[in-house]
Design an enzyme around this catalytic site. Structure first.
Site, short mmCIF file in Angstrom:
data_model
loop_
_atom_site.label_atom_id
_atom_site.label_comp_id
_atom_site.label_asym_id
_atom_site.label_seq_id
_atom_site.Cartn_x
_atom_site.Cartn_y
_atom_site.Cartn_z
N GLY A 47 0.83 -1.21 0.00
CA GLY A 47 0.00 0.00 0.00
C GLY A 47 0.86 1.26 0.00
O GLY A 47 1.93 1.26 0.60
N ARG A 99 0.83 -5.22 -5.10
CA ARG A 99 0.99 -6.27 -4.08
C ARG A 99 1.43 -7.58 -4.74
O ARG A 99 1.14 -8.67 -4.25
CB ARG A 99 -0.31 -6.45 -3.31
N ASP A 154 5.97 -5.61 5.57
CA ASP A 154 6.40 -7.01 5.80
C ASP A 154 6.34 -7.85 4.53
O ASP A 154 7.21 -8.70 4.30
CB ASP A 154 5.59 -7.64 6.94
N THR A 167 5.32 1.43 6.26
CA THR A 167 3.91 1.05 6.33
C THR A 167 3.21 1.93 7.36
O THR A 167 3.70 2.09 8.48
CB THR A 167 3.65 -0.43 6.70
N ASP A 227 0.78 1.13 8.91
CA ASP A 227 0.33 0.25 10.00
C ASP A 227 1.33 0.24 11.17
O ASP A 227 0.97 -0.12 12.28
CB ASP A 227 0.17 -1.19 9.51
N ASP A 280 3.63 -1.88 11.70
CA ASP A 280 3.60 -3.24 12.29
C ASP A 280 4.82 -4.08 11.96
O ASP A 280 4.73 -5.30 11.93
CB ASP A 280 2.32 -3.97 11.84
N ARG A 303 -4.23 -3.10 9.76
CA ARG A 303 -4.15 -4.56 9.58
C ARG A 303 -4.38 -5.25 10.92
O ARG A 303 -5.37 -4.98 11.56
CB ARG A 303 -2.80 -4.93 8.96
O1 F6P Z 1 -0.95 -2.18 4.87
C1 F6P Z 1 -1.48 -0.91 4.71
C2 F6P Z 1 -2.96 -0.96 4.56
O2 F6P Z 1 -3.41 0.34 4.38
C3 F6P Z 1 -3.70 -1.66 5.72
O3 F6P Z 1 -3.87 -0.79 6.80
C4 F6P Z 1 -4.98 -2.07 5.06
O4 F6P Z 1 -5.55 -3.19 5.68
C5 F6P Z 1 -4.54 -2.41 3.69
O5 F6P Z 1 -3.35 -1.71 3.43
C6 F6P Z 1 -5.54 -2.06 2.62
O6 F6P Z 1 -5.02 -2.48 1.41
P1 F6P Z 1 -5.58 -2.18 -0.04
O7 F6P Z 1 -4.62 -1.27 -0.68
O8 F6P Z 1 -5.56 -3.53 -0.70
O9 F6P Z 1 -6.95 -1.61 0.09
#
Ligand code: F6P
Length: 334
Positions: free
Chosen positions: A10, A72, A103, A125, A127, A129, A171
């Protein structure tokens, strides 16, 4: 030195600042920079790469998203994907590749480094995390946006005497919820690490109404699991290439708001700042942090510390970690 840069996962505020740091350091040392487009996807097949001169890094420090594009894509889940990446790195003549990501992105970096590729990491990130660092690029901005969202939501909650549940990203961790919730003065913060019983939670909100409070703000992290609100299977079964379900599709905030309204009889709404949390202008802190992490990642690449990532332990800044000639601690992509 020929240095490739990619961003995976992301987007997060501060990515461009990290890219700028790696690119500027490379050029300052007389090297050349190669853009790998859209994360690991850019290394598959014949590769999707392009040389970048210094002008590419001008005027991007304050810009959100990533000028390199992201995805991704997981080469480890594609037949021959890892081999394709290794081949492209070699054909492009990369002396180093800086992978900026969370990660998932760094797990691919670790695999490629284990196969002998000259890859280093840079932790990003919103997050926050990652176990390898106390702090990740994008987190500070996300927390600021959650806090500002609460300030704004508060005026509606107070004017209309409602409870409002605010679902935030993160997440499986509650960092954004916790820090954003504290900064925005949430009345209750619910994080995946300590999932409450629904009864307890409703009791708390009910207690606020009973003791004369005329509104409540509840922050809930998207990864919170409460049996009464359904499980991960309710996210529609769709998974990304790294096996993660789309937590936003489950809508824990919406479900929680419905449960609170049903049990308290008080009007309760849910709101999610969603991509606003990770979009747009990075905070000053994220710009600085990303610049430092990018600089350290370049330094790791320059000294051939492949399989390592920049990062910070509580007592050391990332700059000190590199300058000390020691591997960053804790190790990540070894
Ligand atoms: O990992 C970052 C994040 O924004 C998370 O907080 C969230 O769950 C996810 O990406 C959302 O991903 P996407 O880009 O697939 O909507």
């Amino acid at each position: 030195m020929r240095v490739g840069i990619l961003t995976g996962g992301g987007d997060a505020p501060g990515l461009n600042a990290a890219i700028r740091a790696v690119g500027t350091m490379t050029h300052a040392r007389g090297g050349s920079v190669v853009q790998v487009r859209d994360g690991w996807k850019g290394l598959l097949g014949d590769g999707d790469l392009a040389d970048l001169d210094q002008s590419a890094f001008e005027g991007i420090l304050h810009v959100g998203g990533t000028i390199l594009g992201s995805s991704r894509t997981n080469p480890m889940k594609i037949d021959g994907g890892v081999e394709q990446c290794l081949r492209t790195i070699e054909h492009a003549g990369l002396d180093a590749l800086v992978a900026i990501g969370g990660d998932d992105t760094l797990s691919v970096a670790r695999r490629l480094a284990a196969e002998g590729a000259p890859v280093v990491g840079c932790p990003k990130t919103m997050d926050n995390d990652l176990s390898v660092t106390e702090y990740c690029i994008g987190f500070d901005t996300a927390v600021g946006i959650v806090a500002e969202s609460l300030d704004r939501i508060r005026t509606t909650a107070a004017s209309h005497h409602r409870a409002v549940v605010v679902e935030v990203m993160g997440r499986d961790t509650g960092w954004v919820a916790l820090d954003g919730g504290i900064a925005g003065g949430a009345d209750l913060i619910v994080v995946p690490e300590f999932p409450p019983h629904l009864d307890e939670l409703v009791e708390h909100v009910q207690g606020r109404w009973s003791s004369g409070h005329r509104y409540s703000i509840v922050v809930v992290a998207e990864g919170v699991e409460m049996p009464e609100l359904g499980g991960r299977e309710d996210a529609g079964g769709e998974r990304d290439a790294f096996g993660h379900v789309r937590l936003s599709k489950r809508g824990v905030g919406e479900r929680l708001a419905e449960a609170i309204e049903e049990r308290t009889g008080k009007e309760t709404r849910s709101v999610s700042p969603s991509y606003i949390q990770r979009g747009g202008t990075p905070s000053a802190y994220d710009r600085i942090w990303a610049t430092r992490c990018g600089t350290v990642s370049f330094a790791l690449a320059e000294k051939g510390a492949f399989g390592m990532t920049s990062g910070a332990s509580p007592l050391r800044s990332p700059v000190e970690l590199a300058a000390g000639g020691r591997p960053p601690s804790p190790r990540c992509c070894e």
